[in-house]
Each structure stands twice: as structure tokens, then as C-alpha cells.
Design an enzyme around this catalytic site. Structure first.
Site, PDB file in Angstrom:
ATOM      1  N   PRO A  67     -34.036 -51.938  61.357  1.00  0.00           N
ATOM      2  CA  PRO A  67     -33.925 -51.759  59.906  1.00  0.00           C
ATOM      3  C   PRO A  67     -33.993 -53.114  59.218  1.00  0.00           C
ATOM      4  CG  PRO A  67     -31.758 -51.611  60.933  1.00  0.00           C
ATOM      5  CD  PRO A  67     -32.741 -51.767  62.045  1.00  0.00           C
ATOM      6  N   CYS A 156     -25.339 -56.966  58.837  1.00  0.00           N
ATOM      7  CA  CYS A 156     -25.843 -57.900  57.829  1.00  0.00           C
ATOM      8  C   CYS A 156     -24.886 -59.079  57.658  1.00  0.00           C
ATOM      9  CB  CYS A 156     -26.021 -57.196  56.492  1.00  0.00           C
ATOM     10  SG  CYS A 156     -26.619 -58.291  55.183  1.00  0.00           S
TER      11      CYS A 156
END
Length: 461
Positions: A67, A156
Site C-alpha cells: 500500500p 507509516c
């Protein structure tokens, strides 16, 4: 990269399942598994319209496209599926914005408008970020009938993730209690497998393993382990710790599939990673972002490190052709033309370094027509110079390596990056669809358009 001697496949029936730890009243009991451990392996068989051409040794393994914000758009996913990728993730979707901003939702998914993504874009896992379990559940519910799983972003490392309380920082909130609570809530109320993409905790491997086990106890059906901490990014990236991933497989691999992420630049790396980790799948991000046929036998030792697959101009052209078939204002596109610019920058990175006119054309691209003109410029240059595709190598992927890999003598692209920073800001039509700046913290610059600003993530979330 840290590696260990090979061992038997963790999916082998000869392995005895480990017993989950006992939990007292302060630690909720283990959530019964809703999905068999083999669910990941069955996905490519369920969607076999375009089966990968893989050797038998890899036929049961997942070759996964990560992703990636402003990068895992629908045309790009379809492009990678032509070259043996058998599982893709959507870009990271901000759960709250997906529910509250119609323009943002439209960019990512056709909710209630024909199934969300075409049949050839399966199997697919939708990744979300957030810290509110109810908001995450409501957002995931909108997609669960049209995807093969949902994933919680705990990888992240950007500062914006810290401000937004998601990504790698979510693992550290309340000593992990918050993310465990979220996973338990999602697993209990969703019809599809809930996976979690994680990094190593800064406090060390032991703490990481304890948290990963709690996530599986809470109902996580798969872990994707990026073998780096949140501090390892950009010039401090370093090698992925495959030895740490192996420890995860040894602890939890008999309960859930584990996917290894990090330090994958070609199929030789894929094979080495499987041998070192025993993982069920390998995920690539930055390298496959630059060269989608990464999961094929090209630029490997057996080919003399020569590129035997299509060249970078062909990749750029094929991507644009797919963008025309699936226009940028349709679901699955992320941020539309920003995705197009970002992909052209990665595909043609070496050419942008050498030819300022091409670089300026890509930076100023606001329409598909302008994007095509930029690609045509590179085609003409290659024809004029007698360019040989066989000599092509990764360029954008290695842009930081000179900073941390002893003896690296490649070109990391910092000169081109410096030039990009000088280009005047551009305005786009799709600011409401921003997926990088989820808290509304807009920073217009050419570097942001390319995903190379000061808060850049290292490709995958």
C-alpha cells in the site's frame, strides 16, 4: 539485511502449533480464529483469471504490492498484476476522511457504484489508517463486500502520522492497548480477514513480538512485518531485518500467515527473503514502484544483471494506457493526476536526472495529453541515443543508498531531487482527495507532487 539459516516452511503440517499465552482478567482471552491459516494461500486460486507464471517453489507464496500513498492506484495495480504480482493493497485510506469527505471517497472507491473495482483487480486488500475503532469499522464496512481483506496501517513513520495518531505511532499508544482494542473490535464485526501492517518497535524485538502476539490474540488474521523501525527512513533506511521477521514467523507463523517487507529489489532478493524468513509472502514497495515487472526474472544474477523485461518507457506508456481505460476521476485512483506525475517520476527517474526538459515536462503535467508528451519526449531521446533496454537498472529506488550502504557507488538521484525542489508550485484540481496530508496540512511544492518532500515516507505504509 539480517538473515538466518533456512528452515522448514512454517505452513508445513509437521510443525506443531504453539499454544497461545494464558491471559488473566487484565488480558482479554484469545479471540477464536475466524479464518483458516491457509486463507492467504487460497486467494490467488479464487481469482485465477490471470494466474502468475511462477516456478513450483513459489506457486503457494504471495508476491505482494505494498500500500503506497499516491502510488497504489488502480491502473498501477493492474500493471503489476501482468508481471506475477498475485496480491495488491489499495493506497492507505484515511478512515475519517473516507466517511466525511465525498470527494475523497470518490477518488478511492466506487461505493455503491458497481462493485468498487474491476474483477481483474483481485485479490485486493484495502488498507485504512485511523485511531477510532468505530470510525475504522464504519469505513471498512463500506468496502468489505468488494475486497478480500482489510488492513490496519501501523507502519507509516511520517510526522503527520504522529499528529494524526495512526501508522507506526499507533502501536506505541497506551503501550499497545489501543491498537489491540481496535483490532479486536474490527475482527469481531467484519466478514473479511483483518490484517495489520507493522514495523519493529523502537524499544526492540522482544517488545515487538509481545505486541504482535497480542494482535493475533485479538483476531488479526495476517501480519505484514516491515523489518525496520519508524526511525529507519530516507537516508537512515538501512537494510530490513529479515532475522527479526523470521522470529515473528517462528512465534506466530503456525497461527496466521506472515508477509515479509523490506529490502526487495529483484527476484533474487525474493528467494533469499523466503529462505531467510520462512514467510508466506514477500511485499515490495519502492523497487516495484519504479519497475512493475520486479516479480519476474529480470535484472538478476541468472541474466547477468541485464534487464530482460520491458523497458522503463514501455512501463510509462502501458501505465498511461491503463489510466485512459480507468480515468483519474474514477474510484481507485487516489489523487488522480498527482498519481500519474508520481509514477512517471519513478518510472523515468534516470531520464529526469539527465534531461531537464523532460523533468520540467513531468513536473508541469496536469492532463493526460501533457503526460503523453513527456513520455514521447523520452521515447525520442532513447531512439536518438540508441538506448539499450538491457542496460537499464533501478535508479529512483537506490537514491538514498549512498548515504547508508558502505561501498555503494551508484547514482542516488539527489541531483534530480535538488532540481525538483526548485520548480514552482502547481495547483491541482483534486486537493480534497489528498491522501498524503490527511490532517489538511497542505504543502504545495514540486517535491510534494513527487512524494519527495521533507516528510517523505519510504514508499510503503
Amino acid at each position: 539485511m539480517t538473515s538466518s539459516p533456512s528452515h522448514n516452511d512454517p505452513t508445513s503440517s509437521s510443525r506443531q502449533p504453539s499454544q497461545p499465552q494464558h491471559h488473566d482478567q487484565d488480558h482479554p482471552p484469545v479471540t477464536p480464529a475466524k479464518f483458516p491459516r491457509t486463507w492467504l494461500r487460497s486467494l490467488p486460486l479464487r481469482h485465477s483469471s490471470n494466474p502468475p507464471s511462477l516456478p513450483p517453489s513459489l506457486a503457494a507464496k504471495a508476491l505482494v504490492v505494498a500500500p503506497m500513498v499516491d502510488a497504489s492506484d488502480l491502473p498501477y495495480r493492474l500493471l503489476t498484476r501482468r508481471y506475477n504480482a498475485n496480491l495488491c493493497f489499495t493506497p492507505m485510506i484515511h478512515a475519517k476522511m473516507f466517511l466525511t469527505k465525498p470527494g475523497y471517497q470518490k477518488k478511492f472507491w466506487k461505493v455503491g457504484r458497481g462493485g468498487g473495482t474491476p474483477p481483474q483487480d483481485r485479490p485486493l486488500i484495502a488498507q485504512f489508517c485511523g485511531h477510532d475503532k468505530d470510525v475504522l469499522l464504519e469505513a471498512m464496512k463500506l468496502l468489505e463486500n468488494d475486497v478480500d481483506g482489510v488492513d490496519l496501517n501501523c507502519g507509516c513513520p511520517q510526522n503527520i502520522a504522529k499528529r494524526g495518531r495512526y501508522g507506526a505511532y499507533l502501536m506505541e499508544e497506551r503501550d499497545g492497548d489501543l491498537v489491540v482494542e481496535i483490532v479486536r473490535h474490527l475482527a469481531a464485526h467484519l466478514k473479511v480477514p483483518v490484517s495489520v501492517k507493522v514495523r519493529l518497535l523502537p524499544s526492540g524485538l522482544e517488545d515487538s513480538l509481545k505486541l504482535y502476539e497480542r494482535l493475533v490474540d485479538a483476531g488479526a488474521a495476517m501480519l505484514t512485518v516491515h523489518g525496520r523501525t519508524r526511525f529507519q527512513r530516507q537516508k537512515m533506511t538501512g537494510d530490513s531485518d529479515w532475522g527479526a521477521i523470521r522470529k515473528v514467523v517462528e512465534l506466530l507463523g503456525d497461527r496466521v500467515p506472515v508477509v515479509a517487507n523490506g529490502s526487495i529489489s529483484n527476484m533474487d532478493d525474493v528467494r533469499r527473503c523466503f529462505e531467510a524468513t520462512g514467510a508466506d509472502g514477500v511485499m515490495s514497495s519502492e523497487a516495484i514502484l519504479e519497475y512493475p515487472p520486479l516479480f519476474t526474472e529480470t535484472n538478476v544474477e541468472s541474466t547477468g544483471w541485464k534487464r530482460t523485461g520491458p523497458g522503463r518507457v514501455q512501463m510509462a506508456q502501458d501505465y498511461l494506457d491503463l489510466c485512459r481505460e480507468f480515468p483519474s476521476d474514477e474510484g481507485g485512483q487516489g489523487t488522480g493526476m498527482k498519481c500519474v506525475r508520481a509514477h512517471l517520476h519513478r518510472f523515468l527517474h534516470r531520464d529526469l536526472q539527465r534531461h531537464g526538459g523532460v523533468r520540467d515536462a513531468v513536473v508541469r503535467t496536469l492532463t493526460m495529453e501533457e503526460a503523453q508528451k513527456a513520455v514521447d519526449m523520452v521515447k525520442e531521446i532513447h531512439e536518438r541515443e540508441g538506448h539499450d533496454v538491457a542496460d537499464e537498472k533501478l535508479s529512483w529506488y537506490v537514491r538514498h543508498r549512498r548515504e547508508w550502504q558502505e561501498g555503494w557507488d551508484g547514482d542516488d538521484g539527489n541531483d534530480a531531487y535538488a532540481e525538483e525542489k526548485k520548480v514552482a508550485p502547481l495547483n491541482d484540481e483534486d486537493e480534497e482527495g489528498e491522501c498524503c496530508h490527511c490532517d489538511g496540512d497542505a504543502r504545495d511544492s514540486a517535491a510534494v507532487l513527487f512524494g519527495n518532500d521533507a516528510d517523505e515516507d519510504d514508499g510503503d505504509y
